[in-house]
Design a protein around this motif. Structure first.
Motif, PDB file in Angstrom:
ATOM      1  N   LYS A 177       0.840  -1.197   0.000  1.00  0.00           N
ATOM      2  CA  LYS A 177       0.000   0.000   0.000  1.00  0.00           C
ATOM      3  C   LYS A 177       0.877   1.250   0.000  1.00  0.00           C
ATOM      4  O   LYS A 177       1.813   1.361   0.788  1.00  0.00           O
ATOM      5  N   ILE A 178       0.564   2.181  -0.896  1.00  0.00           N
ATOM      6  CA  ILE A 178       1.297   3.444  -0.980  1.00  0.00           C
ATOM      7  C   ILE A 178       0.318   4.586  -0.761  1.00  0.00           C
ATOM      8  O   ILE A 178      -0.749   4.630  -1.373  1.00  0.00           O
ATOM      9  N   ALA A 179       0.687   5.487   0.128  1.00  0.00           N
ATOM     10  CA  ALA A 179      -0.169   6.642   0.429  1.00  0.00           C
ATOM     11  C   ALA A 179       0.678   7.907   0.396  1.00  0.00           C
ATOM     12  O   ALA A 179       1.897   7.864   0.581  1.00  0.00           O
ATOM     13  N   ALA A 180       0.020   9.029   0.140  1.00  0.00           N
ATOM     14  CA  ALA A 180       0.714  10.319   0.112  1.00  0.00           C
ATOM     15  C   ALA A 180       0.098  11.260   1.145  1.00  0.00           C
ATOM     16  O   ALA A 180      -1.121  11.250   1.363  1.00  0.00           O
ATOM     17  N   VAL A 181       0.935  12.047   1.772  1.00  0.00           N
ATOM     18  CA  VAL A 181       0.497  13.026   2.776  1.00  0.00           C
ATOM     19  C   VAL A 181       1.098  14.375   2.427  1.00  0.00           C
ATOM     20  O   VAL A 181       2.296  14.473   2.121  1.00  0.00           O
ATOM     21  N   ASP A 182       0.270  15.401   2.435  1.00  0.00           N
ATOM     22  CA  ASP A 182       0.766  16.773   2.253  1.00  0.00           C
ATOM     23  C   ASP A 182       1.245  17.272   3.623  1.00  0.00           C
ATOM     24  O   ASP A 182       0.447  17.641   4.482  1.00  0.00           O
ATOM     25  N   ALA A 183       2.556  17.258   3.820  1.00  0.00           N
ATOM     26  CA  ALA A 183       3.116  17.596   5.134  1.00  0.00           C
ATOM     27  C   ALA A 183       2.936  19.062   5.495  1.00  0.00           C
ATOM     28  O   ALA A 183       3.040  19.429   6.670  1.00  0.00           O
ATOM     29  N   THR A 184       2.648  19.910   4.505  1.00  0.00           N
ATOM     30  CA  THR A 184       2.403  21.317   4.819  1.00  0.00           C
ATOM     31  C   THR A 184       1.007  21.508   5.403  1.00  0.00           C
ATOM     32  O   THR A 184       0.733  22.522   6.049  1.00  0.00           O
ATOM     33  N   VAL A 185       0.147  20.516   5.179  1.00  0.00           N
ATOM     34  CA  VAL A 185      -1.213  20.558   5.731  1.00  0.00           C
ATOM     35  C   VAL A 185      -1.297  19.675   6.975  1.00  0.00           C
ATOM     36  O   VAL A 185      -1.796  20.091   8.021  1.00  0.00           O
ATOM     37  N   GLN A 186      -0.800  18.444   6.848  1.00  0.00           N
ATOM     38  CA  GLN A 186      -0.825  17.494   7.964  1.00  0.00           C
ATOM     39  C   GLN A 186       0.451  17.666   8.802  1.00  0.00           C
ATOM     40  O   GLN A 186       1.324  16.790   8.846  1.00  0.00           O
ATOM     41  N   LYS A 187       0.547  18.798   9.469  1.00  0.00           N
ATOM     42  CA  LYS A 187       1.782  19.125  10.193  1.00  0.00           C
ATOM     43  C   LYS A 187       2.030  18.218  11.382  1.00  0.00           C
ATOM     44  O   LYS A 187       3.185  17.967  11.752  1.00  0.00           O
ATOM     45  N   GLN A 188       0.961  17.700  11.981  1.00  0.00           N
ATOM     46  CA  GLN A 188       1.140  16.784  13.106  1.00  0.00           C
ATOM     47  C   GLN A 188       1.872  15.522  12.670  1.00  0.00           C
ATOM     48  O   GLN A 188       2.749  15.012  13.387  1.00  0.00           O
ATOM     49  N   ILE A 189       1.523  15.019  11.487  1.00  0.00           N
ATOM     50  CA  ILE A 189       2.194  13.823  10.973  1.00  0.00           C
ATOM     51  C   ILE A 189       3.649  14.148  10.644  1.00  0.00           C
ATOM     52  O   ILE A 189       4.552  13.370  10.950  1.00  0.00           O
ATOM     53  N   ALA A 190       3.858  15.312  10.038  1.00  0.00           N
ATOM     54  CA  ALA A 190       5.227  15.715   9.700  1.00  0.00           C
ATOM     55  C   ALA A 190       6.091  15.828  10.955  1.00  0.00           C
ATOM     56  O   ALA A 190       7.251  15.395  10.962  1.00  0.00           O
ATOM     57  N   ASP A 191       5.526  16.395  11.995  1.00  0.00           N
ATOM     58  CA  ASP A 191       6.283  16.528  13.249  1.00  0.00           C
ATOM     59  C   ASP A 191       6.541  15.169  13.892  1.00  0.00           C
ATOM     60  O   ASP A 191       7.643  14.902  14.395  1.00  0.00           O
TER      61      ASP A 191
END
Length: 225
Positions: A16-30
């Motif tokens: 499974k491959i998923a994409a996250v916009d880290a500029t929006v989902q900042k909690q995930i990026a952190d």
């Protein structure tokens, strides 16, 4: 399409491959300490810590990496089930690169043990082609005569039909029916090395076909006079 999307299509059913916009989902990026873009991380099954991917950014490089991981963390065996209705055929095949339908002899000819051995070999084939976006199912020869004859199959079992659900181009396996020959034949279709026939429309499955009960054939009881 972006390279990760191409990779996701190629790996459908395997990784499974998923994409996250880290500029929006900042909690995930952190949480995962994302500092640069694009960042790719591999999340092993079972909740282990993710691993940084430092390879190439082409779809081929991503697919090769993921296939290595898929071998290291094998998924549960794929299912290859009997297809009895047009609805179940559509559900199985829609969105796939290729749909493969095995056409097998009646249980009278194989017995339950022989049929299960065939199905086990289909599961093995599906596992070997897990990353290629192929759907697999099986029908009993003679249950869906109109469907079979629409592909040019006339009581020659076992065999398989391979068709692209989008452009309705198809091929029928005519060679030996070993696991290796089946895998090789399907790969040739996927790689464009087999001539394909064009269908005007997808042949229809018969209605009212019952699913196999997993047992040997039992002849119907005759009424006493």
């Amino acid at each position: 399409a972006p390279e990760w999307k191409k990779a996701a299509t190629a790996l459908a059913g395997a990784v499974k491959i998923a994409a996250v916009d880290a500029t929006v989902q900042k909690q995930i990026a952190d949480k995962y300490k994302i500092q640069g873009f694009p960042t790719i991380k591999f999340f092993p099954p079972g909740g282990a810590e993710p691993e940084d991917y430092n390879g190439g950014r082409t779809s081929d490089a991503i697919v090769a990496y993921c296939n290595e991981k898929a071998e290291k963390y094998p998924a549960a065996p794929p299912e290859v089930n009997q297809v009895a209705t047009q609805e179940s055929l559509s559900e199985l095949c829609d969105g796939k690169t290729l749909c493969v339908i095995f056409v097998i002899p009646h249980v009278i000819d194989t017995g339950a043990a022989g049929r299960n051995k065939l199905i086990d070999s289909f599961v093995s084939v599906a596992g070997k082609l897990r990353s290629r976006g192929v759907a697999f199912g099986w029908i009993v020869g003679g249950d869906h005569t109109r469907f079979e004859e629409g592909f040019g199959i006339f009581a020659t079992y076992p065999t398989f039909i391979a068709f692209n659900p989008k452009n309705l181009r198809s091929a029928v396996h005519r060679g030996t029916f070993t696991e290796d020959s089946i895998v090789s034949s399907i790969k040739k279709v996927l790689d464009g090395k087999t001539a394909l026939a064009e269908l005007k429309s997808l042949p229809k499955l018969s209605k009212g076909v019952e699913l196999w009960d997993g047992k040997d054939y039992t002849p119907p009881e005759e009424d006493e006079l």
